[in-house]
Write a protein that holds these residues in place. Structure first.
Motif: not given
Length: 218
Positions: A45-69
């Protein structure tokens, strides 16, 4: 004369020591992070989290944003269950609604409109929810209303696509409803772990919904 000039240009011992000291200090974080990375690699779990952070600089969508579907529907999750599983479902709803995302759950005994027709309320709940959790227990398999709601959910999204989330409890694999055979299920052995899996599944669907919406707008 030559050796005297070299002596004059030789760095002072103190400056050499300070350079060594500064080098060792600057390298210590990398060495410590390296060792921590090695130790964390033993935890998937920790390894996946670390690799995803280093490989994917784009943050996850904010599902709570006012314009969220996400807000296009009244509920994030509709929970289908038998009357005998109310206590467990109330625990699940309390867990999901208590998350930072404040998931909106439809619980029939709590949210159905008094005086409304059962069929109408069930259909409306299915149509106005993003995801449907099917708590499949022996009581579920014997309850015609549970089966009806399950069929309504499958009719709403026949290809599943992460919206229908079957959760098996005290049910053998051979008794798993045939209508759901093409959908992976969560087996509830440890309640806390299953609750997290349900939460993560809903979260993934809502994030993908936001990504798809953003792509269409672009």
């Amino acid at each position: 004369a030559g050796w005297f000039r070299r002596l004059l240009h030789k760095p002072k011992p103190s400056s050499v020591e300070s350079l060594k000291s500064s080098h060792s200090t600057s390298s210590s974080p990398s060495s410590s992070s390296s060792s921590s990375a090695k130790s964390s690699s033993s935890s998937p779990g920790t390894s996946l989290a670390t690799s995803s952070i280093s490989r994917s600089p784009v943050s996850a969508p904010d599902i709570s944003a006012s314009d969220s579907p996400r807000w296009d529907k009244s509920y994030d999750i509709c929970i289908c269950h038998s009357e005998g599983d109310v206590e467990l479902v109330e625990e699940l709803v309390s867990y999901l609604e208590g998350q930072p995302e404040s998931f909106r759950c439809f619980l029939q005994l709590r949210d159905a409109v008094a005086g409304g027709a059962v069929v109408t309320e069930l259909c409306d709940a299915v149509q106005n929810s993003h995801c449907w959790v099917m708590l499949i227990t022996p009581g579920f398999l014997q309850d015609p209303w549970c089966k009806y709601q399950m069929h309504q959910a499958l009719a709403e999204a026949p290809m599943a696509n992460g919206r229908t989330i079957p959760v098996l409890k005290d049910v053998d694999r051979k008794d798993y409803p045939r209508e759901l055979r093409n959908i992976y299920y969560i087996y509830m052995a440890l309640k806390e772990k299953s609750f997290r899996q349900i939460r993560d599944t809903v979260m993934r669907y809502l994030q993908e919904l936001c990504r798809s919406s953003t792509k269409r707008m672009e």
